[in-house]
Design an enzyme around this catalytic site. Sequence first.
Site, PDB file in Angstrom:
ATOM      1  N   CYS A  77      33.890  46.622  31.104  1.00 49.16           N
ATOM      2  CA  CYS A  77      34.412  45.430  31.780  1.00 49.16           C
ATOM      3  C   CYS A  77      33.888  44.155  31.132  1.00 49.16           C
ATOM      4  O   CYS A  77      34.653  43.259  30.783  1.00 49.16           O
ATOM      5  CB  CYS A  77      34.041  45.480  33.259  1.00 49.16           C
ATOM      6  SG  CYS A  77      34.462  43.969  34.128  1.00 49.16           S
ATOM      7  N   CYS A  88      37.811  43.812  30.766  1.00 54.93           N
ATOM      8  CA  CYS A  88      38.308  42.778  31.684  1.00 54.93           C
ATOM      9  C   CYS A  88      37.894  41.350  31.314  1.00 54.93           C
ATOM     10  O   CYS A  88      38.727  40.443  31.282  1.00 54.93           O
ATOM     11  CB  CYS A  88      37.803  43.030  33.107  1.00 54.93           C
ATOM     12  SG  CYS A  88      37.688  44.747  33.577  1.00 54.93           S
ATOM     13  N   LYS A 109      38.940  40.069  27.743  1.00 60.80           N
ATOM     14  CA  LYS A 109      40.410  40.046  27.817  1.00 60.80           C
ATOM     15  C   LYS A 109      40.886  38.804  28.572  1.00 60.80           C
ATOM     16  O   LYS A 109      41.801  38.111  28.150  1.00 60.80           O
ATOM     17  CB  LYS A 109      40.882  41.343  28.504  1.00 60.80           C
ATOM     18  CG  LYS A 109      42.356  41.536  28.704  1.00 60.80           C
ATOM     19  CD  LYS A 109      42.919  40.989  29.990  1.00 60.80           C
ATOM     20  CE  LYS A 109      42.246  41.368  31.261  1.00 60.80           C
ATOM     21  NZ  LYS A 109      42.439  42.728  31.732  1.00 60.80           N
ATOM     22  N   TYR A 145      48.821  48.873  31.142  1.00 60.83           N
ATOM     23  CA  TYR A 145      48.091  47.612  31.364  1.00 60.83           C
ATOM     24  C   TYR A 145      47.716  46.930  30.040  1.00 60.83           C
ATOM     25  O   TYR A 145      47.975  45.763  29.815  1.00 60.83           O
ATOM     26  CB  TYR A 145      46.760  47.905  32.057  1.00 60.83           C
ATOM     27  CG  TYR A 145      46.776  48.136  33.542  1.00 60.83           C
ATOM     28  CD1 TYR A 145      46.384  47.131  34.408  1.00 60.83           C
ATOM     29  CD2 TYR A 145      47.110  49.370  34.070  1.00 60.83           C
ATOM     30  CE1 TYR A 145      46.314  47.349  35.771  1.00 60.83           C
ATOM     31  CE2 TYR A 145      47.054  49.592  35.442  1.00 60.83           C
ATOM     32  CZ  TYR A 145      46.656  48.573  36.279  1.00 60.83           C
ATOM     33  OH  TYR A 145      46.595  48.791  37.631  1.00 60.83           O
ATOM     34  N   GLU A 179      49.187  43.487  28.510  1.00 62.07           N
ATOM     35  CA  GLU A 179      48.279  42.335  28.505  1.00 62.07           C
ATOM     36  C   GLU A 179      48.084  41.786  27.089  1.00 62.07           C
ATOM     37  O   GLU A 179      48.148  40.573  26.858  1.00 62.07           O
ATOM     38  CB  GLU A 179      46.925  42.734  29.103  1.00 62.07           C
ATOM     39  CG  GLU A 179      47.019  43.008  30.597  1.00 62.07           C
ATOM     40  CD  GLU A 179      45.683  43.376  31.250  1.00 62.07           C
ATOM     41  OE1 GLU A 179      45.607  43.293  32.479  1.00 62.07           O
ATOM     42  OE2 GLU A 179      44.746  43.776  30.533  1.00 62.07           O
ATOM     43  N   HIS A 206      53.094  24.906  52.364  1.00 60.01           N
ATOM     44  CA  HIS A 206      54.214  24.327  51.631  1.00 60.01           C
ATOM     45  C   HIS A 206      53.787  23.082  50.861  1.00 60.01           C
ATOM     46  O   HIS A 206      53.011  22.293  51.396  1.00 60.01           O
ATOM     47  CB  HIS A 206      55.326  23.955  52.638  1.00 60.01           C
ATOM     48  CG  HIS A 206      56.550  23.446  51.967  1.00 60.01           C
ATOM     49  ND1 HIS A 206      57.414  24.263  51.272  1.00 60.01           N
ATOM     50  CD2 HIS A 206      57.042  22.182  51.873  1.00 60.01           C
ATOM     51  CE1 HIS A 206      58.394  23.525  50.782  1.00 60.01           C
ATOM     52  NE2 HIS A 206      58.191  22.271  51.128  1.00 60.01           N
ATOM     53  N   GLU A 252      54.219  30.982  49.880  1.00 56.11           N
ATOM     54  CA  GLU A 252      54.879  30.873  51.188  1.00 56.11           C
ATOM     55  C   GLU A 252      56.065  31.829  51.306  1.00 56.11           C
ATOM     56  O   GLU A 252      56.462  32.220  52.402  1.00 56.11           O
ATOM     57  CB  GLU A 252      55.321  29.428  51.478  1.00 56.11           C
ATOM     58  CG  GLU A 252      56.419  28.903  50.591  1.00 56.11           C
ATOM     59  CD  GLU A 252      56.763  27.439  50.898  1.00 56.11           C
ATOM     60  OE1 GLU A 252      57.093  27.132  52.052  1.00 56.11           O
ATOM     61  OE2 GLU A 252      56.685  26.615  49.957  1.00 56.11           O
TER      62      GLU A 252
HETATM   63  P1  NDP Z   1      47.660  53.360  30.552  1.00 53.17           P
HETATM   64  O1  NDP Z   1      47.421  54.756  30.929  1.00 53.17           O
HETATM   65  O2  NDP Z   1      47.871  52.339  31.603  1.00 53.17           O
HETATM   66  O3  NDP Z   1      48.854  53.274  29.522  1.00 53.17           O
HETATM   67  C1  NDP Z   1      48.910  54.086  28.398  1.00 53.17           C
HETATM   68  C2  NDP Z   1      50.253  53.887  27.754  1.00 53.17           C
HETATM   69  O4  NDP Z   1      50.311  54.605  26.535  1.00 53.17           O
HETATM   70  C3  NDP Z   1      51.388  54.396  28.626  1.00 53.17           C
HETATM   71  O5  NDP Z   1      52.447  53.487  28.526  1.00 53.17           O
HETATM   72  C4  NDP Z   1      51.720  55.729  27.984  1.00 53.17           C
HETATM   73  O6  NDP Z   1      53.055  56.114  28.125  1.00 53.17           O
HETATM   74  C5  NDP Z   1      51.463  55.436  26.521  1.00 53.17           C
HETATM   75  N1  NDP Z   1      51.165  56.635  25.761  1.00 53.17           N
HETATM   76  C6  NDP Z   1      50.302  57.625  26.073  1.00 53.17           C
HETATM   77  N2  NDP Z   1      50.289  58.564  25.130  1.00 53.17           N
HETATM   78  C7  NDP Z   1      51.155  58.159  24.182  1.00 53.17           C
HETATM   79  C8  NDP Z   1      51.589  58.718  22.954  1.00 53.17           C
HETATM   80  N3  NDP Z   1      51.126  59.871  22.501  1.00 53.17           N
HETATM   81  N4  NDP Z   1      52.511  58.034  22.242  1.00 53.17           N
HETATM   82  C9  NDP Z   1      53.006  56.862  22.692  1.00 53.17           C
HETATM   83  N5  NDP Z   1      52.622  56.292  23.846  1.00 53.17           N
HETATM   84  C10 NDP Z   1      51.714  56.934  24.584  1.00 53.17           C
HETATM   85  O7  NDP Z   1      46.405  53.010  29.641  1.00 53.17           O
HETATM   86  P2  NDP Z   1      45.816  51.660  29.114  1.00 53.17           P
HETATM   87  O8  NDP Z   1      45.141  52.050  27.848  1.00 53.17           O
HETATM   88  O9  NDP Z   1      46.805  50.564  29.091  1.00 53.17           O
HETATM   89  O10 NDP Z   1      44.732  51.321  30.210  1.00 53.17           O
HETATM   90  C11 NDP Z   1      43.804  52.319  30.634  1.00 53.17           C
HETATM   91  C12 NDP Z   1      43.425  52.099  32.064  1.00 53.17           C
HETATM   92  O11 NDP Z   1      42.489  51.045  32.117  1.00 53.17           O
HETATM   93  C13 NDP Z   1      44.564  51.652  32.980  1.00 53.17           C
HETATM   94  O12 NDP Z   1      45.312  52.698  33.483  1.00 53.17           O
HETATM   95  C14 NDP Z   1      43.828  50.919  34.049  1.00 53.17           C
HETATM   96  O13 NDP Z   1      43.400  51.839  35.006  1.00 53.17           O
HETATM   97  C15 NDP Z   1      42.665  50.304  33.296  1.00 53.17           C
HETATM   98  N6  NDP Z   1      42.915  48.898  32.984  1.00 53.17           N
HETATM   99  C16 NDP Z   1      43.026  48.001  33.993  1.00 53.17           C
HETATM  100  C17 NDP Z   1      43.271  46.678  33.738  1.00 53.17           C
HETATM  101  C18 NDP Z   1      43.410  45.726  34.858  1.00 53.17           C
HETATM  102  O14 NDP Z   1      42.988  46.049  35.967  1.00 53.17           O
HETATM  103  N7  NDP Z   1      44.011  44.553  34.648  1.00 53.17           N
HETATM  104  C19 NDP Z   1      43.415  46.184  32.373  1.00 53.17           C
HETATM  105  C20 NDP Z   1      43.302  47.204  31.379  1.00 53.17           C
HETATM  106  C21 NDP Z   1      43.057  48.505  31.682  1.00 53.17           C
HETATM  107  P3  NDP Z   1      53.581  56.851  29.455  1.00 53.17           P
HETATM  108  O15 NDP Z   1      53.695  55.783  30.482  1.00 53.17           O
HETATM  109  O16 NDP Z   1      54.911  57.375  29.036  1.00 53.17           O
HETATM  110  O17 NDP Z   1      52.596  57.898  29.785  1.00 53.17           O
END
Ligand code: NDP
Length: 460
Positions: free
Chosen positions: A44, A49, A52, A180, A184, A438, A443
């Site tokens: 984080c 976080c 970022k 995410y 982002e 407002h 709102e």
């Molecule tokens: P996510 O699990 O959210 O997203 C991973 C993405 O990668 C998905 O779109 C997935 O597709 C895709 N993917 C997975 N495997 C492959 C592959 N072999 N080829 C192509 N695409 C693939 O992971 P993130 O890394 O974005 O984030 C990890 C976690 O960290 C989040 O789930 C969240 O819990 C946390 N996080 C929270 C944040 C916040 O609170 N603002 C910010 C950043 C991270 P598919 O959907 O089809 O599986």
Amino acid sequence: MPETYDYDLFVIGAGSGGVRAARLTALGGKRVGIAEEYRYGGTCVVRGCVPKKFMVYASEFSHIFETARGYGWTVDNPTFDWPTFLEAKDVEIGRLSGIYAANLGKAGVDTFHARAVLKDAHTIDMGDKGTVTAEKILIATGGRPWVPEDLPGIEHVITSEEAFHLPQLPKSIMIAGGGYIAVEFAGIFAGLGVETTLVYRGPNILRGFDDDVRAHMAGEIEKRGIKVVLGCQHESIEKTETGLVSHLGNGMTLETEQIMFATGRVPHVKGLGLDKAGVELTEHGAIKVDGHSKTTADNIWAIGDVTDRMNLTPVAIREAVAFHETVFRNNPQAFDYEAVPTAVFSQPPVGVVGLTESEARKACGEIDVYLTRFRPMKTAFYGDDERTLMKLVVRAADDRVVGCHIVGPDAPEMIQLAGIAVKAGLTKAQWDATCAVHPSAAEELVTMRDKQTPQSMSAG
Ligand code: NDP
């Protein structure tokens, strides 16, 4: 308690969850040690976080300058200096990480800058920092980026970890993934003037979010200049003299200066010696825990991303508190994962809490949906086409608001407060009884009167 152990509790990993558990337990009078192989604060604070969000702030200025012009300001050719930003960001991250270390010290926790490996269920080896024993152990080692190792050319890509330290800002980037981190960082790079393409394998970004949110977001980020390529995967990556060429499954090739994979994160368990301590993993490679975060070893617990339950900083902190209450205060607690508000710091940002429309249809039977899309007054003023989306999902049987979904400026701030109402189980009538502020965007949350009908839904 036998005095044979060096510590009552030893924590492996000084991220948000581990630090909270260590401090609470030490402040409760126990002997606590903690090992961290990198920097205090964990994902984080050091590579997630917090940095970022600084990058989001930095990149938002391009839109802010546009807005300023719309309001009559002259903003002559503002420029951005990446190294200046990086230096300032690293100073601030260093300061925050130092606070984490200092707070551990103030609480009386012994800190070890070392990689910890379990030798057995009570023994922790830290190489040249020595070996210690502990009656209880908490594993809070977090997660690591995952990339498809078998993809030809994968060695040329970066992940979010490297994105925080790029020596120069690239002119163009391709980001793989639709979660995410992908969304982002697409916003961050585009806002900083980098030509940005997002490639996602599914039909729309942000799988798991409400379908209206996903469709709205895809449209809004395209308005911000991000090229979104859906339904396709990378087949290979080729390094040429001029950049990196992505060969995609749809036959398309695209050359960019940089490629970032944001294809998920995996629990960080490698080399921890879990098998020596009797700690088992789930089929997805996370540490297996019960409702009180206890592992399959009687004296070992695990919290946070390493357990892959709900990978969010505030959740890890709550799991740490529940662990401490359960194990050291004889007050068994389990974190309640229902209605946890969350935000995507995309541009525009997303804030959601509770059930999506499709989840609610399955869980609640009959539901009512209230939805509004509007141009926020700040940007509509100068003719910008940005639109905010707000959606409430209501269980028809008892009028309870079970889901709230917002895409638009300040959505993360709004959803924290809307989260109180959803968590408290308030009804739509109670939301509506709250007087509007407002003029504000929020709102709309208490003034949505018209339920969606099949006709209004197809009209979009
Ligand atoms: P996510 O699990 O959210 O997203 C991973 C993405 O990668 C998905 O779109 C997935 O597709 C895709 N993917 C997975 N495997 C492959 C592959 N072999 N080829 C192509 N695409 C693939 O992971 P993130 O890394 O974005 O984030 C990890 C976690 O960290 C989040 O789930 C969240 O819990 C946390 N996080 C929270 C944040 C916040 O609170 N603002 C910010 C950043 C991270 P598919 O959907 O089809 O599986």
